[in-house]
Design a protein around this motif. Structure first.
Motif, PDB file in Angstrom:
ATOM      1  N   UNK A   8       0.832  -1.214   0.000  1.00 21.52           N
ATOM      2  CA  UNK A   8       0.000   0.000   0.000  1.00 21.52           C
ATOM      3  C   UNK A   8       0.860   1.255   0.000  1.00 21.52           C
ATOM      4  N   UNK A   9       1.867   1.260   0.859  1.00 22.08           N
ATOM      5  CA  UNK A   9       2.703   2.450   0.970  1.00 22.08           C
ATOM      6  C   UNK A   9       3.565   2.652  -0.275  1.00 22.08           C
ATOM      7  N   UNK A  10       4.022   1.562  -0.855  1.00 30.17           N
ATOM      8  CA  UNK A  10       4.819   1.673  -2.079  1.00 30.17           C
ATOM      9  C   UNK A  10       3.976   2.245  -3.206  1.00 30.17           C
ATOM     10  N   UNK A  11       2.714   1.806  -3.294  1.00 29.33           N
ATOM     11  CA  UNK A  11       1.806   2.330  -4.320  1.00 29.33           C
ATOM     12  C   UNK A  11       1.520   3.807  -4.098  1.00 29.33           C
ATOM     13  N   UNK A  12       1.604   4.243  -2.843  1.00 27.78           N
ATOM     14  CA  UNK A  12       1.359   5.647  -2.511  1.00 27.78           C
ATOM     15  C   UNK A  12       2.601   6.517  -2.695  1.00 27.78           C
ATOM     16  N   UNK A  13       3.685   5.909  -3.148  1.00 27.37           N
ATOM     17  CA  UNK A  13       4.892   6.667  -3.428  1.00 27.37           C
ATOM     18  C   UNK A  13       5.869   6.789  -2.280  1.00 27.37           C
ATOM     19  N   UNK A  14       5.644   6.044  -1.191  1.00 30.30           N
ATOM     20  CA  UNK A  14       6.563   6.079  -0.055  1.00 30.30           C
ATOM     21  C   UNK A  14       7.746   5.153  -0.286  1.00 30.30           C
ATOM     22  N   UNK A  15       8.830   5.430   0.430  1.00 31.66           N
ATOM     23  CA  UNK A  15       9.965   4.522   0.437  1.00 31.66           C
ATOM     24  C   UNK A  15       9.541   3.263   1.183  1.00 31.66           C
ATOM     25  N   UNK A  16       9.324   2.174   0.447  1.00 28.58           N
ATOM     26  CA  UNK A  16       8.830   0.946   1.060  1.00 28.58           C
ATOM     27  C   UNK A  16       9.295  -0.238   0.224  1.00 28.58           C
ATOM     28  N   UNK A  17       9.522  -1.363   0.886  1.00 28.43           N
ATOM     29  CA  UNK A  17       9.960  -2.546   0.162  1.00 28.43           C
ATOM     30  C   UNK A  17      10.003  -3.755   1.066  1.00 28.43           C
TER      31      UNK A  17
END
Length: 309
Positions: free
Chosen positions: A184-193
């Protein structure tokens, strides 16, 4: 956990001051205890006597502390150091780490002797050997793992303390929920992985400023990226491996190794459990220090499932 070793300047460490609460059960009595670390009881009298000694040795500090309202901060600093010292002793036994009298004497000579080594510090000249022994042991703990350790983790960001805690609690629900949050956070453009990997040998500076390497699989950590940053990192440790064969790492400095070694004490703190007397506030499980209240910890440390997705 600024790095929080007891060799910092007294006023500087107090100004910079802001390890897991466990039930007592049938262990050591909490009565008269400043803290309980596993089965070891640290008496309040140990903190009080050290407090008195510091003020007697540095009388010019007392009015400054009163003026700044920092008397309680000094008590917390001393209690914190006694807890970390006990954690270090337990870790040293487990890891079979030792330092010799010759090593201590050599380091004291490098520092100009006991008087020079302890000037302006919470230790006095009589405790200079103990101070140096702690520094050397902490550096040895860091040196043992700096070129052998690696961690695998899921990662995301948060913009506020409250959001960081909420995301940490969600990650602690298990690998599926952690993966969903990261997506969800990666799709929102956050640094996530997911399945991020890191070795302390890749960056000693990073290793010395992050609690990532001092947490067992299943642990969820949330902490600010830097003391000046408003961004938080939320991390779920998935795997933690120690290689049998070390890599070659150059440019190792004792100061950074001490910081890295102190963060590694998070493993010992989780295993032993820490109960801190309310008179010293609450224990910060990320910063490994006593702080005035829950809202002043440097982050969150939650235990979740170690099972990987």
């Amino acid at each position: 956990m600024s790095f929080r070793t007891r060799h910092g300047r007294l006023l500087a460490s107090i100004a910079a001051a802001g390890l897991l609460l466990a039930g007592c059960g049938s262990g050591p009595s909490q009565a008269g205890a400043a803290a309980i670390v596993g089965d070891t009881r640290i008496p309040v009298t140990d903190v009080q006597s050290w407090f008195t000694e510091v003020l007697d040795r540095q009388p010019e500090v007392k009015p400054q502390l009163r003026e700044q309202g920092a008397m309680d901060d000094l008590g917390r600093q001393l209690a914190s150091q006694l807890v970390r010292q006990e954690l270090l002793e337990q870790a040293a036994r487990d890891e079979r780490l030792t330092v010799t009298d010759q090593q201590i004497a050599a380091r004291l000579a490098e520092l100009g002797g006991p008087e020079a080594a302890t000037e302006g510090m919470i230790y006095g000249p009589q405790e200079a050997g103990e101070m140096v022994r702690t520094q050397l042991l902490t550096a040895e703990l860091g040196r043992k793992y700096i070129d052998r350790l690696s961690v695998t983790f899921d990662l995301t960001q948060a913009s506020t303390r409250r959001q960081a805690e909420e995301k940490a609690r969600r990650m602690a629900l298990g690998p599926q929920e952690a993966a969903a949050l990261v997506a969800e956070d990666k799709a929102a453009g956050l640094l996530a992985g997911i399945d991020q990997q890191l070795r302390p040998a890749e960056s000693l500076q990073l290793a010395a400023t992050t609690p990532l390497f001092g947490a067992a699989p299943g642990t969820v950590l949330a902490f600010e990226q830097t003391p000046q940053s408003s961004q938080w990192l939320v991390v779920r440790i998935k795997d933690r491996k120690v290689d049998a064969a070390p890599q070659q790492v150059n440019g190792l400095e004792d100061g950074a190794l001490q910081q890295f070694g102190t963060y590694l004490l998070g493993i010992t703190a989780d295993r032993a459990g820490i109960q801190l007397s309310p008179r010293y506030g609450v224990w910060d499980p990320v910063g490994l220090a006593a702080v005035p209240s829950e809202g002043e910890t440097t982050g969150f440390r939650l235990q979740g499932s170690a099972q990987q997705s």
